[in-house]
Design a protein around this motif. Sequence first.
Motif, PDB file in Angstrom:
ATOM      1  N   PHE A  12       0.828  -1.210   0.000  1.00 30.94           N
ATOM      2  CA  PHE A  12       0.000   0.000   0.000  1.00 30.94           C
ATOM      3  C   PHE A  12       0.864   1.262   0.000  1.00 30.94           C
ATOM      4  CE2 PHE A  12      -2.253   3.401   2.226  1.00 30.94           C
ATOM      5  CZ  PHE A  12      -3.439   3.457   1.507  1.00 30.94           C
ATOM      6  N   GLU A  13       1.879   1.284   0.874  1.00 28.04           N
ATOM      7  CA  GLU A  13       2.781   2.434   0.929  1.00 28.04           C
ATOM      8  C   GLU A  13       3.531   2.591  -0.389  1.00 28.04           C
ATOM      9  OE1 GLU A  13       2.420   0.294   3.370  1.00 28.04           O
ATOM     10  OE2 GLU A  13       1.725   1.550   5.039  1.00 28.04           O
ATOM     11  N   VAL A  14       3.870   1.460  -1.028  1.00 25.58           N
ATOM     12  CA  VAL A  14       4.567   1.518  -2.314  1.00 25.58           C
ATOM     13  C   VAL A  14       3.656   2.123  -3.382  1.00 25.58           C
ATOM     14  CG1 VAL A  14       5.588   0.139  -4.171  1.00 25.58           C
ATOM     15  CG2 VAL A  14       6.138  -0.372  -1.787  1.00 25.58           C
ATOM     16  N   TYR A  15       2.405   1.674  -3.416  1.00 24.72           N
ATOM     17  CA  TYR A  15       1.446   2.247  -4.370  1.00 24.72           C
ATOM     18  C   TYR A  15       1.295   3.752  -4.137  1.00 24.72           C
ATOM     19  CZ  TYR A  15      -0.565  -1.757  -6.885  1.00 24.72           C
ATOM     20  OH  TYR A  15      -0.765  -2.816  -7.733  1.00 24.72           O
ATOM     21  N   MET A  16       1.212   4.147  -2.870  1.00 28.08           N
ATOM     22  CA  MET A  16       1.037   5.560  -2.544  1.00 28.08           C
ATOM     23  C   MET A  16       2.234   6.383  -3.044  1.00 28.08           C
ATOM     24  SD  MET A  16       0.661   7.313   1.239  1.00 28.08           S
ATOM     25  CE  MET A  16      -0.713   6.259   1.700  1.00 28.08           C
ATOM     26  N   ALA A  17       3.435   5.854  -2.808  1.00 27.62           N
ATOM     27  CA  ALA A  17       4.637   6.562  -3.227  1.00 27.62           C
ATOM     28  C   ALA A  17       4.746   6.615  -4.752  1.00 27.62           C
ATOM     29  CB  ALA A  17       5.874   5.891  -2.632  1.00 27.62           C
ATOM     30  N   LEU A  18       4.457   5.495  -5.402  1.00 32.70           N
ATOM     31  CA  LEU A  18       4.517   5.461  -6.869  1.00 32.70           C
ATOM     32  C   LEU A  18       3.502   6.417  -7.474  1.00 32.70           C
ATOM     33  CD1 LEU A  18       4.894   1.609  -7.492  1.00 32.70           C
ATOM     34  CD2 LEU A  18       6.635   3.353  -7.902  1.00 32.70           C
ATOM     35  N   PHE A  19       2.338   6.474  -6.863  1.00 33.13           N
ATOM     36  CA  PHE A  19       1.290   7.378  -7.351  1.00 33.13           C
ATOM     37  C   PHE A  19       1.790   8.824  -7.336  1.00 33.13           C
ATOM     38  CE2 PHE A  19      -2.526  10.004  -6.727  1.00 33.13           C
ATOM     39  CZ  PHE A  19      -3.336   9.532  -7.748  1.00 33.13           C
ATOM     40  N   LYS A  20       2.433   9.211  -6.244  1.00 35.43           N
ATOM     41  CA  LYS A  20       2.947  10.579  -6.154  1.00 35.43           C
ATOM     42  C   LYS A  20       4.081  10.796  -7.154  1.00 35.43           C
ATOM     43  CE  LYS A  20       4.817  14.094  -3.077  1.00 35.43           C
ATOM     44  NZ  LYS A  20       5.217  14.447  -1.693  1.00 35.43           N
ATOM     45  N   LEU A  21       4.985   9.815  -7.275  1.00 35.45           N
ATOM     46  CA  LEU A  21       6.113   9.944  -8.201  1.00 35.45           C
ATOM     47  C   LEU A  21       5.633  10.067  -9.641  1.00 35.45           C
ATOM     48  CD1 LEU A  21       8.548   7.324  -6.615  1.00 35.45           C
ATOM     49  CD2 LEU A  21       8.839   9.811  -6.637  1.00 35.45           C
ATOM     50  N   LEU A  22       4.547   9.366  -9.964  1.00 33.57           N
ATOM     51  CA  LEU A  22       3.969   9.488 -11.307  1.00 33.57           C
ATOM     52  C   LEU A  22       3.386  10.880 -11.518  1.00 33.57           C
ATOM     53  CD1 LEU A  22       2.246   5.993 -11.583  1.00 33.57           C
ATOM     54  CD2 LEU A  22       3.945   6.882 -13.192  1.00 33.57           C
ATOM     55  N   LYS A  23       2.688  11.383 -10.512  1.00 32.81           N
ATOM     56  CA  LYS A  23       2.082  12.710 -10.616  1.00 32.81           C
ATOM     57  C   LYS A  23       3.148  13.807 -10.740  1.00 32.81           C
ATOM     58  CE  LYS A  23      -2.248  11.577 -10.480  1.00 32.81           C
ATOM     59  NZ  LYS A  23      -3.060  11.754 -11.712  1.00 32.81           N
ATOM     60  N   LEU A  24       4.307  13.567 -10.123  1.00 35.63           N
ATOM     61  CA  LEU A  24       5.412  14.525 -10.198  1.00 35.63           C
ATOM     62  C   LEU A  24       6.248  14.335 -11.462  1.00 35.63           C
ATOM     63  CD1 LEU A  24       6.630  14.431  -6.476  1.00 35.63           C
ATOM     64  CD2 LEU A  24       5.460  16.334  -7.624  1.00 35.63           C
ATOM     65  N   ASN A  25       5.854  13.339 -12.272  1.00 38.13           N
ATOM     66  CA  ASN A  25       6.566  13.041 -13.521  1.00 38.13           C
ATOM     67  C   ASN A  25       8.007  12.600 -13.268  1.00 38.13           C
ATOM     68  OD1 ASN A  25       6.456  12.749 -16.342  1.00 38.13           O
ATOM     69  ND2 ASN A  25       7.466  14.715 -16.658  1.00 38.13           N
ATOM     70  N   CYS A  26       8.244  11.969 -12.121  1.00 37.72           N
ATOM     71  CA  CYS A  26       9.577  11.443 -11.807  1.00 37.72           C
ATOM     72  C   CYS A  26       9.813  10.077 -12.452  1.00 37.72           C
ATOM     73  CB  CYS A  26       9.751  11.326 -10.294  1.00 37.72           C
ATOM     74  SG  CYS A  26       9.783  12.907  -9.430  1.00 37.72           S
ATOM     75  N   ILE A  27       8.730   9.341 -12.688  1.00 32.43           N
ATOM     76  CA  ILE A  27       8.844   7.981 -13.238  1.00 32.43           C
ATOM     77  C   ILE A  27       7.775   7.776 -14.307  1.00 32.43           C
ATOM     78  CG2 ILE A  27       9.796   6.997 -11.111  1.00 32.43           C
ATOM     79  CD1 ILE A  27       6.973   5.927 -10.497  1.00 32.43           C
ATOM     80  N   ARG A  28       7.921   6.694 -15.043  1.00 33.70           N
ATOM     81  CA  ARG A  28       6.917   6.301 -16.037  1.00 33.70           C
ATOM     82  C   ARG A  28       6.948   4.779 -16.170  1.00 33.70           C
ATOM     83  NH1 ARG A  28      11.422   7.710 -18.968  1.00 33.70           N
ATOM     84  NH2 ARG A  28      12.006   6.306 -20.690  1.00 33.70           N
ATOM     85  N   PRO A  29       5.819   4.150 -16.518  1.00 34.54           N
ATOM     86  CA  PRO A  29       5.827   2.700 -16.752  1.00 34.54           C
ATOM     87  C   PRO A  29       6.577   2.383 -18.036  1.00 34.54           C
ATOM     88  CG  PRO A  29       3.681   3.625 -17.285  1.00 34.54           C
ATOM     89  CD  PRO A  29       4.472   4.741 -16.681  1.00 34.54           C
ATOM     90  N   ILE A  30       7.309   1.285 -18.054  1.00 36.20           N
ATOM     91  CA  ILE A  30       8.033   0.925 -19.275  1.00 36.20           C
ATOM     92  C   ILE A  30       7.049   0.316 -20.277  1.00 36.20           C
ATOM     93  CG2 ILE A  30      10.182   0.543 -18.004  1.00 36.20           C
ATOM     94  CD1 ILE A  30       9.804  -2.460 -18.403  1.00 36.20           C
ATOM     95  N   PRO A  31       7.257   0.512 -21.569  1.00 35.74           N
ATOM     96  CA  PRO A  31       6.358  -0.056 -22.581  1.00 35.74           C
ATOM     97  C   PRO A  31       6.509  -1.581 -22.658  1.00 35.74           C
ATOM     98  CG  PRO A  31       8.232   0.997 -23.640  1.00 35.74           C
ATOM     99  CD  PRO A  31       8.324   1.323 -22.177  1.00 35.74           C
ATOM    100  N   VAL A  32       5.567  -2.215 -23.325  1.00 39.55           N
ATOM    101  CA  VAL A  32       5.554  -3.679 -23.424  1.00 39.55           C
ATOM    102  C   VAL A  32       6.850  -4.210 -24.012  1.00 39.55           C
ATOM    103  CG1 VAL A  32       4.448  -5.636 -24.557  1.00 39.55           C
ATOM    104  CG2 VAL A  32       3.043  -3.851 -23.537  1.00 39.55           C
ATOM    105  N   GLU A  33       7.374  -3.533 -25.033  1.00 40.54           N
ATOM    106  CA  GLU A  33       8.594  -4.014 -25.683  1.00 40.54           C
ATOM    107  C   GLU A  33       9.754  -4.093 -24.691  1.00 40.54           C
ATOM    108  OE1 GLU A  33       6.723  -1.508 -26.703  1.00 40.54           O
ATOM    109  OE2 GLU A  33       5.765  -2.385 -28.479  1.00 40.54           O
ATOM    110  N   GLU A  34       9.824  -3.128 -23.784  1.00 48.22           N
ATOM    111  CA  GLU A  34      10.879  -3.143 -22.776  1.00 48.22           C
ATOM    112  C   GLU A  34      10.621  -4.223 -21.728  1.00 48.22           C
ATOM    113  OE1 GLU A  34      13.753  -1.410 -22.760  1.00 48.22           O
ATOM    114  OE2 GLU A  34      13.106  -0.820 -24.776  1.00 48.22           O
ATOM    115  N   MET A  35       9.339  -4.460 -21.415  1.00 46.52           N
ATOM    116  CA  MET A  35       9.009  -5.539 -20.477  1.00 46.52           C
ATOM    117  C   MET A  35       9.456  -6.879 -21.038  1.00 46.52           C
ATOM    118  SD  MET A  35       5.270  -4.611 -18.893  1.00 46.52           S
ATOM    119  CE  MET A  35       5.434  -5.813 -17.592  1.00 46.52           C
ATOM    120  N   VAL A  36       9.290  -7.055 -22.338  1.00 49.27           N
ATOM    121  CA  VAL A  36       9.699  -8.305 -22.984  1.00 49.27           C
ATOM    122  C   VAL A  36      11.212  -8.500 -22.847  1.00 49.27           C
ATOM    123  CG1 VAL A  36       9.878  -9.524 -25.191  1.00 49.27           C
ATOM    124  CG2 VAL A  36       7.752  -8.350 -24.576  1.00 49.27           C
ATOM    125  N   LYS A  37      11.970  -7.431 -23.002  1.00 48.06           N
ATOM    126  CA  LYS A  37      13.424  -7.520 -22.846  1.00 48.06           C
ATOM    127  C   LYS A  37      13.794  -7.944 -21.425  1.00 48.06           C
ATOM    128  CE  LYS A  37      14.593  -4.054 -26.361  1.00 48.06           C
ATOM    129  NZ  LYS A  37      15.194  -2.712 -26.598  1.00 48.06           N
TER     130      LYS A  37
END
Length: 372
Positions: free
Chosen positions: A165-190
Amino acid sequence: EFLLRHGFLTNIQYAQIQELKERNPESSYESLLVDTGVFSSMHQLEDLLTLQITEEIYDLFTWDGGEFEFEENDEFLHKRREEGVTTDTHIFINTSGLILEAARRADEWERFKTEIKSSKDIFIKNDGAARSGVTLEENEALILEIIDGERDVSEIAFTANIGIFEVYMALFKLLKLNCIRPIPVEEMVKVGRKHLESGNFGKAVKVFERVDELEEDKPEYIRLYAAALEGFGNLRLAAIQYILLATIMNTMGETEEAVTCFKKALEIIPEDTMTRERLASLYEAENRKQEAYEQYKILADIYYDNKAYEDAQNALRSLLAINEDDVEARQKLGEILIQSGLKEEGIIEYENKRGKHDNASSYPKKSSYKTG
Protein backbone atom coordinates in the motif's frame (compact mmCIF):
# COMPACT_ATOMS: atom_id res chain seq x y z
CA GLU A 1 6.10 -21.38 -4.05
CA PHE A 2 5.72 -17.80 -2.80
CA LEU A 3 9.51 -17.35 -2.73
CA LEU A 4 9.90 -18.93 -6.16
CA ARG A 5 7.04 -16.96 -7.62
CA HIS A 6 8.42 -13.62 -6.47
CA GLY A 7 11.99 -14.36 -7.48
CA PHE A 8 13.42 -14.60 -3.95
CA LEU A 9 14.40 -18.22 -4.56
CA THR A 10 15.77 -19.77 -7.76
CA ASN A 11 14.84 -23.24 -9.01
CA ILE A 12 18.37 -24.43 -8.21
CA GLN A 13 18.17 -23.10 -4.65
CA TYR A 14 14.74 -24.68 -4.24
CA ALA A 15 16.09 -28.09 -5.34
CA GLN A 16 19.08 -27.75 -2.99
CA ILE A 17 16.86 -26.92 -0.02
CA GLN A 18 14.51 -29.80 -0.78
CA GLU A 19 17.48 -32.16 -0.91
CA LEU A 20 18.81 -30.83 2.41
CA LYS A 21 15.35 -31.22 3.95
CA GLU A 22 15.23 -34.88 2.88
CA ARG A 23 18.64 -35.47 4.45
CA ASN A 24 17.78 -33.53 7.61
CA PRO A 25 14.00 -33.82 8.15
CA GLU A 26 14.32 -32.33 11.65
CA SER A 27 15.57 -29.04 10.17
CA SER A 28 12.97 -26.40 9.44
CA TYR A 29 12.71 -24.75 6.04
CA GLU A 30 13.34 -21.41 7.72
CA SER A 31 16.72 -22.50 9.09
CA LEU A 32 17.67 -24.03 5.74
CA LEU A 33 16.81 -20.80 3.92
CA VAL A 34 19.16 -18.91 6.25
CA ASP A 35 21.91 -21.57 6.31
CA THR A 36 22.05 -21.69 2.50
CA GLY A 37 22.30 -17.91 2.27
CA VAL A 38 18.94 -17.25 0.63
CA PHE A 39 18.25 -14.93 3.57
CA SER A 40 20.95 -13.23 5.61
CA SER A 41 19.16 -13.78 8.90
CA MET A 42 16.04 -15.23 10.47
CA HIS A 43 14.92 -11.66 11.17
CA GLN A 44 14.96 -10.86 7.44
CA LEU A 45 12.85 -13.94 6.72
CA GLU A 46 10.38 -13.06 9.49
CA ASP A 47 10.03 -9.56 8.06
CA LEU A 48 9.16 -11.05 4.67
CA LEU A 49 6.63 -13.47 6.17
CA THR A 50 5.02 -10.69 8.22
CA LEU A 51 4.81 -8.54 5.12
CA GLN A 52 3.30 -11.41 3.13
CA ILE A 53 0.64 -12.12 5.77
CA THR A 54 -0.39 -8.49 6.18
CA GLU A 55 -0.48 -7.86 2.43
CA GLU A 56 -2.64 -10.95 1.88
CA ILE A 57 -5.12 -9.68 4.46
CA TYR A 58 -5.09 -6.16 3.02
CA ASP A 59 -5.77 -7.67 -0.40
CA LEU A 60 -8.92 -9.36 0.91
CA PHE A 61 -10.39 -5.95 1.63
CA THR A 62 -10.08 -4.95 -2.02
CA TRP A 63 -12.53 -7.67 -3.08
CA ASP A 64 -15.90 -6.47 -4.35
CA GLY A 65 -17.72 -9.12 -2.34
CA GLY A 66 -17.10 -11.73 0.30
CA GLU A 67 -17.88 -12.88 3.82
CA PHE A 68 -15.16 -12.58 6.45
CA GLU A 69 -14.85 -14.27 9.80
CA PHE A 70 -11.95 -14.30 12.25
CA GLU A 71 -11.60 -17.37 14.43
CA GLU A 72 -8.89 -17.64 17.06
CA ASN A 73 -7.71 -21.22 17.08
CA ASP A 74 -4.54 -22.72 18.57
CA GLU A 75 -5.51 -26.28 17.62
CA PHE A 76 -4.11 -25.89 14.12
CA LEU A 77 -0.64 -25.08 15.44
CA HIS A 78 -0.73 -27.98 17.91
CA LYS A 79 -1.84 -30.36 15.16
CA ARG A 80 1.01 -29.23 12.89
CA ARG A 81 3.49 -29.87 15.68
CA GLU A 82 2.07 -33.34 16.25
CA GLU A 83 2.55 -34.02 12.54
CA GLY A 84 6.23 -33.18 12.91
CA VAL A 85 6.09 -29.81 11.17
CA THR A 86 8.76 -27.65 12.74
CA THR A 87 9.20 -23.89 12.51
CA ASP A 88 11.78 -21.43 13.73
CA THR A 89 9.67 -18.36 13.05
CA HIS A 90 6.87 -16.94 15.13
CA ILE A 91 4.84 -14.12 13.62
CA PHE A 92 2.79 -11.94 15.96
CA ILE A 93 0.33 -9.43 14.47
CA ASN A 94 -2.26 -7.20 16.14
CA THR A 95 -5.35 -8.47 14.27
CA SER A 96 -7.66 -5.65 15.40
CA GLY A 97 -5.26 -3.00 14.19
CA LEU A 98 -4.64 -4.94 11.00
CA ILE A 99 -8.34 -5.08 10.11
CA LEU A 100 -8.90 -1.40 10.89
CA GLU A 101 -5.95 -0.41 8.73
CA ALA A 102 -7.15 -2.68 5.91
CA ALA A 103 -10.58 -1.03 5.96
CA ARG A 104 -8.98 2.44 5.80
CA ARG A 105 -6.77 1.47 2.89
CA ALA A 106 -9.61 -0.03 0.87
CA ASP A 107 -10.92 3.46 0.13
CA GLU A 108 -7.55 4.58 -1.26
CA TRP A 109 -6.87 1.63 -3.54
CA GLU A 110 -9.16 2.67 -6.38
CA ARG A 111 -7.46 6.05 -6.67
CA PHE A 112 -3.98 4.52 -6.82
CA LYS A 113 -5.04 1.89 -9.33
CA THR A 114 -6.09 4.51 -11.86
CA GLU A 115 -2.34 5.01 -12.44
CA ILE A 116 -0.80 1.72 -11.25
CA LYS A 117 -2.81 -1.04 -12.89
CA SER A 118 -0.93 -4.08 -11.58
CA SER A 119 1.67 -5.10 -9.00
CA LYS A 120 3.52 -6.65 -11.94
CA ASP A 121 4.03 -3.25 -13.60
CA ILE A 122 7.61 -2.05 -14.04
CA PHE A 123 8.68 1.59 -13.87
CA ILE A 124 11.70 3.57 -14.99
CA LYS A 125 12.99 6.96 -13.88
CA ASN A 126 12.48 9.97 -16.10
CA ASP A 127 15.44 12.20 -16.92
CA GLY A 128 15.96 14.65 -14.11
CA ALA A 129 13.76 12.62 -11.76
CA ALA A 130 15.71 13.85 -8.74
CA ARG A 131 15.54 17.45 -9.87
CA SER A 132 15.78 20.26 -7.38
CA GLY A 133 12.63 21.89 -6.15
CA VAL A 134 10.81 18.55 -5.68
CA THR A 135 10.38 17.52 -2.06
CA LEU A 136 9.96 13.79 -1.52
CA GLU A 137 8.96 11.92 1.61
CA GLU A 138 11.34 9.27 2.94
CA ASN A 139 9.47 6.34 1.32
CA GLU A 140 9.19 8.18 -1.99
CA ALA A 141 12.91 8.93 -2.10
CA LEU A 142 13.78 5.35 -1.20
CA ILE A 143 11.49 3.90 -3.86
CA LEU A 144 12.78 6.32 -6.49
CA GLU A 145 16.28 5.08 -5.70
CA ILE A 146 15.22 1.42 -6.06
CA ILE A 147 13.39 1.82 -9.38
CA ASP A 148 15.66 0.44 -12.09
CA GLY A 149 13.47 -0.54 -15.06
CA GLU A 150 13.52 -4.23 -14.03
CA ARG A 151 11.91 -4.58 -10.61
CA ASP A 152 8.12 -4.71 -10.58
CA VAL A 153 5.95 -3.16 -7.87
CA SER A 154 5.99 -6.23 -5.60
CA GLU A 155 9.79 -6.51 -5.87
CA ILE A 156 10.15 -2.83 -5.03
CA ALA A 157 8.05 -3.45 -1.91
CA PHE A 158 10.28 -6.34 -0.85
CA THR A 159 13.55 -4.51 -1.55
CA ALA A 160 12.38 -1.44 0.35
CA ASN A 161 10.82 -3.59 3.09
CA ILE A 162 7.68 -1.47 2.76
CA GLY A 163 4.08 -2.64 2.49
CA ILE A 164 2.48 -2.72 -0.94
CA PHE A 165 0.00 0.00 0.00
CA GLU A 166 2.78 2.43 0.93
CA VAL A 167 4.57 1.52 -2.31
CA TYR A 168 1.45 2.25 -4.37
CA MET A 169 1.04 5.56 -2.54
CA ALA A 170 4.64 6.56 -3.23
CA LEU A 171 4.52 5.46 -6.87
CA PHE A 172 1.29 7.38 -7.35
CA LYS A 173 2.95 10.58 -6.15
CA LEU A 174 6.11 9.94 -8.20
CA LEU A 175 3.97 9.49 -11.31
CA LYS A 176 2.08 12.71 -10.62
CA LEU A 177 5.41 14.52 -10.20
CA ASN A 178 6.57 13.04 -13.52
CA CYS A 179 9.58 11.44 -11.81
CA ILE A 180 8.84 7.98 -13.24
CA ARG A 181 6.92 6.30 -16.04
CA PRO A 182 5.83 2.70 -16.75
CA ILE A 183 8.03 0.93 -19.28
CA PRO A 184 6.36 -0.06 -22.58
CA VAL A 185 5.55 -3.68 -23.42
CA GLU A 186 8.59 -4.01 -25.68
CA GLU A 187 10.88 -3.14 -22.78
CA MET A 188 9.01 -5.54 -20.48
CA VAL A 189 9.70 -8.31 -22.98
CA LYS A 190 13.42 -7.52 -22.85
CA VAL A 191 13.32 -7.77 -19.05
CA GLY A 192 11.45 -11.09 -19.28
CA ARG A 193 13.98 -12.45 -21.79
CA LYS A 194 16.80 -11.52 -19.44
CA HIS A 195 15.20 -13.44 -16.58
CA LEU A 196 14.47 -16.39 -18.88
CA GLU A 197 18.04 -16.60 -20.15
CA SER A 198 19.44 -16.41 -16.60
CA GLY A 199 17.15 -19.22 -15.45
CA ASN A 200 15.11 -17.01 -13.13
CA PHE A 201 11.84 -18.53 -14.31
CA GLY A 202 9.69 -17.23 -11.45
CA LYS A 203 10.45 -13.63 -12.35
CA ALA A 204 10.13 -14.38 -16.07
CA VAL A 205 6.64 -15.83 -15.52
CA LYS A 206 5.54 -12.67 -13.68
CA VAL A 207 6.81 -10.43 -16.45
CA PHE A 208 5.23 -12.43 -19.27
CA GLU A 209 1.95 -12.75 -17.35
CA ARG A 210 1.75 -8.98 -17.42
CA VAL A 211 2.82 -8.84 -21.06
CA ASP A 212 0.05 -11.33 -21.85
CA GLU A 213 -2.49 -9.10 -20.09
CA LEU A 214 -1.38 -6.10 -22.12
CA GLU A 215 -0.72 -7.75 -25.50
CA GLU A 216 -2.99 -10.76 -25.93
CA ASP A 217 -2.43 -13.31 -28.71
CA LYS A 218 0.92 -11.99 -29.96
CA PRO A 219 2.80 -15.17 -31.02
CA GLU A 220 6.28 -14.09 -29.97
CA TYR A 221 5.13 -13.17 -26.47
CA ILE A 222 3.02 -16.32 -26.04
CA ARG A 223 6.05 -18.45 -26.96
CA LEU A 224 8.19 -16.72 -24.34
CA TYR A 225 5.44 -17.02 -21.72
CA ALA A 226 5.11 -20.75 -22.44
CA ALA A 227 8.89 -21.25 -22.12
CA ALA A 228 8.92 -19.38 -18.80
CA LEU A 229 6.02 -21.47 -17.46
CA GLU A 230 7.71 -24.68 -18.56
CA GLY A 231 10.96 -23.68 -16.89
CA PHE A 232 9.10 -22.74 -13.72
CA GLY A 233 7.41 -26.14 -13.66
CA ASN A 234 3.83 -25.04 -14.38
CA LEU A 235 3.55 -27.59 -17.17
CA ARG A 236 -0.21 -27.66 -17.63
CA LEU A 237 -0.42 -23.90 -18.11
CA ALA A 238 2.64 -24.04 -20.39
CA ALA A 239 0.87 -26.64 -22.54
CA ILE A 240 -2.21 -24.40 -22.76
CA GLN A 241 -0.03 -21.56 -24.05
CA TYR A 242 1.58 -23.85 -26.67
CA ILE A 243 -1.89 -24.95 -27.81
CA LEU A 244 -3.01 -21.32 -28.05
CA LEU A 245 0.10 -20.51 -30.07
CA ALA A 246 -0.52 -23.49 -32.36
CA THR A 247 -4.08 -22.30 -33.00
CA ILE A 248 -2.90 -18.80 -33.87
CA MET A 249 -0.11 -20.03 -36.14
CA ASN A 250 -2.48 -22.36 -37.97
CA THR A 251 -4.89 -19.48 -38.53
CA MET A 252 -2.01 -17.46 -39.95
CA GLY A 253 -1.16 -20.29 -42.35
CA GLU A 254 2.06 -21.18 -40.50
CA THR A 255 1.32 -24.89 -40.52
CA GLU A 256 4.76 -26.19 -39.63
CA GLU A 257 4.97 -23.86 -36.65
CA ALA A 258 1.49 -24.97 -35.57
CA VAL A 259 2.57 -28.62 -35.76
CA THR A 260 5.67 -27.87 -33.67
CA CYS A 261 3.58 -26.17 -30.97
CA PHE A 262 0.99 -28.97 -30.85
CA LYS A 263 3.81 -31.50 -30.50
CA LYS A 264 5.39 -29.42 -27.75
CA ALA A 265 2.11 -29.41 -25.83
CA LEU A 266 1.82 -33.18 -26.25
CA GLU A 267 5.35 -33.69 -24.94
CA ILE A 268 4.16 -32.01 -21.75
CA ILE A 269 0.72 -33.68 -21.56
CA PRO A 270 0.79 -36.77 -23.83
CA GLU A 271 -2.67 -37.90 -22.65
CA ASP A 272 -4.34 -34.73 -23.98
CA THR A 273 -6.61 -36.37 -26.54
CA MET A 274 -8.23 -33.16 -27.75
CA THR A 275 -4.87 -31.69 -28.77
CA ARG A 276 -3.81 -34.97 -30.37
CA GLU A 277 -7.07 -35.03 -32.35
CA ARG A 278 -6.33 -31.52 -33.60
CA LEU A 279 -2.79 -32.50 -34.58
CA ALA A 280 -4.06 -35.57 -36.45
CA SER A 281 -6.66 -33.45 -38.28
CA LEU A 282 -4.00 -30.90 -39.20
CA TYR A 283 -1.79 -33.64 -40.61
CA GLU A 284 -4.73 -34.94 -42.65
CA ALA A 285 -5.55 -31.48 -43.96
CA GLU A 286 -1.94 -31.18 -45.11
CA ASN A 287 -2.09 -34.65 -46.71
CA ARG A 288 0.56 -35.92 -44.28
CA LYS A 289 -1.18 -39.26 -43.99
CA GLN A 290 1.61 -41.24 -42.35
CA GLU A 291 1.85 -38.75 -39.48
CA ALA A 292 -1.94 -38.54 -39.13
CA TYR A 293 -2.08 -42.34 -39.07
CA GLU A 294 0.45 -42.49 -36.20
CA GLN A 295 -1.54 -39.97 -34.14
CA TYR A 296 -4.81 -41.86 -34.62
CA LYS A 297 -3.08 -45.06 -33.56
CA ILE A 298 -1.89 -43.44 -30.32
CA LEU A 299 -5.39 -42.02 -29.78
CA ALA A 300 -6.97 -45.45 -30.21
CA ASP A 301 -4.71 -46.87 -27.50
CA ILE A 302 -5.41 -44.00 -25.09
CA TYR A 303 -9.18 -44.21 -25.59
CA TYR A 304 -9.18 -47.98 -25.26
CA ASP A 305 -7.15 -47.87 -22.03
CA ASN A 306 -9.61 -45.33 -20.64
CA LYS A 307 -12.57 -47.48 -21.71
CA ALA A 308 -13.79 -44.70 -24.00
CA TYR A 309 -14.81 -47.28 -26.59
CA GLU A 310 -16.86 -45.00 -28.84
CA ASP A 311 -13.92 -42.60 -29.17
CA ALA A 312 -11.61 -45.57 -29.74
CA GLN A 313 -13.91 -46.69 -32.59
CA ASN A 314 -13.70 -43.26 -34.20
CA ALA A 315 -9.90 -43.19 -33.94
CA LEU A 316 -9.63 -46.68 -35.43
CA ARG A 317 -11.98 -45.81 -38.30
CA SER A 318 -9.94 -42.68 -39.00
CA LEU A 319 -6.67 -44.57 -39.21
CA LEU A 320 -8.28 -47.34 -41.31
CA ALA A 321 -9.47 -44.66 -43.73
CA ILE A 322 -5.78 -43.84 -44.18
CA ASN A 323 -4.45 -47.41 -44.13
CA GLU A 324 -7.21 -49.95 -44.71
CA ASP A 325 -4.71 -52.84 -44.58
CA ASP A 326 -3.96 -52.42 -40.87
CA VAL A 327 -4.95 -55.91 -39.69
CA GLU A 328 -4.30 -55.14 -36.04
CA ALA A 329 -6.59 -52.11 -36.10
CA ARG A 330 -9.39 -54.07 -37.76
CA GLN A 331 -9.14 -56.78 -35.13
CA LYS A 332 -9.32 -54.24 -32.32
CA LEU A 333 -12.26 -52.44 -33.98
CA GLY A 334 -14.06 -55.78 -34.29
CA GLU A 335 -13.51 -56.55 -30.61
CA ILE A 336 -14.81 -53.13 -29.52
CA LEU A 337 -17.91 -53.41 -31.72
CA ILE A 338 -18.77 -56.84 -30.31
CA GLN A 339 -18.17 -55.60 -26.73
CA SER A 340 -20.50 -52.70 -27.50
CA GLY A 341 -23.29 -55.07 -28.62
CA LEU A 342 -22.75 -54.49 -32.36
CA LYS A 343 -21.99 -58.12 -33.07
CA GLU A 344 -22.76 -58.10 -36.80
CA GLU A 345 -20.56 -55.06 -37.45
CA GLY A 346 -17.80 -56.66 -35.38
CA ILE A 347 -17.96 -59.87 -37.39
CA ILE A 348 -17.72 -57.84 -40.60
CA GLU A 349 -14.51 -56.26 -39.34
CA TYR A 350 -13.13 -59.69 -38.45
CA GLU A 351 -13.95 -60.86 -41.97
CA ASN A 352 -12.27 -57.77 -43.40
CA LYS A 353 -9.26 -58.58 -41.24
CA ARG A 354 -8.99 -62.03 -42.79
CA GLY A 355 -9.31 -60.57 -46.24
CA LYS A 356 -6.59 -58.02 -45.63
CA HIS A 357 -4.20 -60.30 -43.77
CA ASP A 358 -2.17 -61.25 -46.81
CA ASN A 359 -1.78 -57.57 -47.74
CA ALA A 360 -0.70 -56.43 -44.26
CA SER A 361 0.30 -52.82 -43.96
CA SER A 362 3.87 -51.77 -44.41
CA TYR A 363 3.26 -48.86 -42.05
CA PRO A 364 5.54 -48.92 -39.01
CA LYS A 365 3.77 -50.01 -35.81
CA LYS A 366 4.59 -47.30 -33.30
CA SER A 367 2.17 -48.69 -30.72
CA SER A 368 0.44 -52.02 -30.21
CA TYR A 369 -3.23 -52.62 -29.51
CA LYS A 370 -4.19 -54.54 -26.43
CA THR A 371 -6.42 -57.53 -26.97
CA GLY A 372 -9.29 -58.35 -24.70
